[in-house]
Scaffold this motif. Structure first.
Motif, short mmCIF file in Angstrom:
data_model
loop_
_atom_site.label_atom_id
_atom_site.label_comp_id
_atom_site.label_asym_id
_atom_site.label_seq_id
_atom_site.Cartn_x
_atom_site.Cartn_y
_atom_site.Cartn_z
N ARG A 5 27.50 -22.47 57.30
CA ARG A 5 26.06 -22.54 57.14
C ARG A 5 25.74 -23.40 55.93
O ARG A 5 26.44 -23.39 54.93
N TYR A 6 24.63 -24.13 56.03
CA TYR A 6 24.19 -25.02 54.96
C TYR A 6 22.76 -24.68 54.58
O TYR A 6 21.95 -24.32 55.42
N GLU A 7 22.46 -24.84 53.30
CA GLU A 7 21.09 -24.67 52.86
C GLU A 7 20.33 -25.97 53.11
O GLU A 7 20.94 -26.98 53.48
N ARG A 12 26.84 -26.02 51.01
CA ARG A 12 27.43 -25.04 51.90
C ARG A 12 27.24 -23.64 51.34
O ARG A 12 27.44 -23.39 50.16
N LEU A 13 26.82 -22.73 52.17
CA LEU A 13 26.61 -21.34 51.75
C LEU A 13 27.90 -20.55 51.92
O LEU A 13 28.69 -20.82 52.81
#
Length: 72
Positions: A5-7, A12-13
């Motif tokens: 997941r990316y903000e 990258r989260l």
């Protein structure tokens, strides 16, 4: 394979399982910091009300009147 997941800005989260629950000490520090901040805000507002002098801006209005008379 795990989906990353990316903000919104592309960072990258961390996966959800890696996040540690906030400790009790961090909650108290947040509470103390918030209390300190708002008490300082209150002290500043009260000090401004106590030490406000109504005639402070008289000199500014006199200068503004001179500038207005000089221009017009």
């Amino acid at each position: 394979m795990e989906r990353l997941r990316y903000e919104p800005f592309g960072e990258r989260l961390a996966p959800e399982g890696d996040a540690a629950p906030p400790s009790r000490a961090s909650k108290y520090l947040l509470w103390a910091g918030t209390g300190l901040f708002w008490s300082l805000v209150g002290a500043i507002v009260i000090a401004r009300a106590v030490f406000f002098e109504p005639g402070v801006f008289d000199d500014f209005s006199r200068v503004a009147a001179l500038v207005k008379a000089a221009i017009f």
